[in-house]
Design a protein around this motif. Sequence first.
Motif, short mmCIF file in Angstrom:
data_model
loop_
_atom_site.label_atom_id
_atom_site.label_comp_id
_atom_site.label_asym_id
_atom_site.label_seq_id
_atom_site.Cartn_x
_atom_site.Cartn_y
_atom_site.Cartn_z
N LYS A 108 -11.67 2.97 5.33
CA LYS A 108 -10.96 2.89 4.06
C LYS A 108 -9.44 2.87 4.22
O LYS A 108 -8.74 2.40 3.33
CB LYS A 108 -11.35 4.08 3.17
N SER A 109 -8.94 3.39 5.33
CA SER A 109 -7.50 3.39 5.56
C SER A 109 -7.24 3.64 7.04
O SER A 109 -8.07 4.24 7.73
CB SER A 109 -6.82 4.47 4.70
N PRO B 277 -5.83 -0.70 4.16
CA PRO B 277 -4.39 -0.58 4.38
C PRO B 277 -4.04 0.04 5.74
O PRO B 277 -4.82 0.79 6.32
CB PRO B 277 -3.94 0.33 3.24
N ALA C 220 0.87 -1.19 0.00
CA ALA C 220 0.00 0.00 0.00
C ALA C 220 0.90 1.23 0.00
O ALA C 220 2.03 1.18 0.48
CB ALA C 220 -0.92 0.01 1.22
N ALA D 229 -3.44 4.09 -1.03
CA ALA D 229 -4.30 4.16 0.14
C ALA D 229 -4.92 5.54 0.33
O ALA D 229 -6.13 5.65 0.56
CB ALA D 229 -3.51 3.78 1.39
N GLU D 230 -4.10 6.56 0.24
CA GLU D 230 -4.57 7.89 0.63
C GLU D 230 -4.01 8.99 -0.25
O GLU D 230 -2.86 8.91 -0.70
CB GLU D 230 -4.14 8.21 2.07
N GLU E 250 -7.95 4.79 -2.30
CA GLU E 250 -8.97 4.32 -1.37
C GLU E 250 -9.72 5.49 -0.74
O GLU E 250 -10.92 5.41 -0.50
CB GLU E 250 -8.32 3.48 -0.26
N HIS F 286 -11.73 7.03 8.38
CA HIS F 286 -10.29 6.81 8.45
C HIS F 286 -9.95 6.70 9.93
O HIS F 286 -10.43 7.49 10.75
CB HIS F 286 -9.55 7.99 7.82
#
Length: 315
Positions: free
Chosen positions: A241-242, A284, A66, A95-96, A131, A209
Amino acid sequence: MSQEKSVSRRRFAKLSILGATLFTASSHRRAMAAQANPIRLGGPPMEKYNSPDEWVAIMKRLGYSAAYCPVNAQQSDDIVQAYAKAAKEANIIIAEVGAWSNPLDPDETKRNAALKKCKEQLDLADRIGAECCVNISGSVGEKWDGHHPDNLSQETFDKIVESVREIIDAVEPKRTVYALETMPYAFPDSPDSYLRLIHAIDRKACAAHLDPVNIVNSPRRYYSNAALIRECFMKLGPYLKSCHAKDIIMRQQLTVHLDEIRPGLGYLDYGVYLKELSKLDGVPLMLEHLSTAEEYNQAAQHIRSVGKEEGLRFL
């Protein structure tokens, strides 16, 4: 029967029961681990790259599956798509995309600039298929990520709802979401306040998050962080999501003093954290806030070691 033989038999019986119990527990752990999803660990590359191939090579060498977004919002679609293609072929998820700014800034000019940045970064996240696009909710004080007496008021809660709706509605993302990072003295500061925000914002492109270290903001949460982590995953799991990977330590001082620290040097229950994370598919875990490549390597080694002890797998 002599007393010595009787004691020996009782001891044998106890050891047999203990052995059976440990075997059952071990079998249960192996069964649970077999059902768990592999964990995607990621972090920032600490060296420069000039192409998607160079970037992928660095990430593979670090053992990451990730990554933080490798491009910025000003780069062309061709470049963005080249990195997206390289990531997909290498089985690395992005991931972000960070949108770090203060959409609640009391200064109108700064607030508008922050909102503009959030929209640009959310658009970038959608273009590259990240993500999530992540930011903090902001602060109504002068420091963008600082505490303020009004940060946890209903009025500020309403402002957060309004700002997130504006960001999402302006971009209308199709492949990503906008998420707020948990914080110690701003919404969302708990799993319940996070759920309140998600429901109030009422947008499909609003998700969650998790940085558990950021909401370990009291001795009670510090010493019961395992329960806090479980609560976060129980309530926020469908939206997550992360996640961020840090650690925390409480110093021996007369007033409460909590410090962020490298994973493995603090009190965060990584065994529980990783087990809860492994129940989700592909969310992730991202290392952050370290200064050197060696520190990132040590943090990753600790997390992988804890995961191995729990019978978990990493991609």
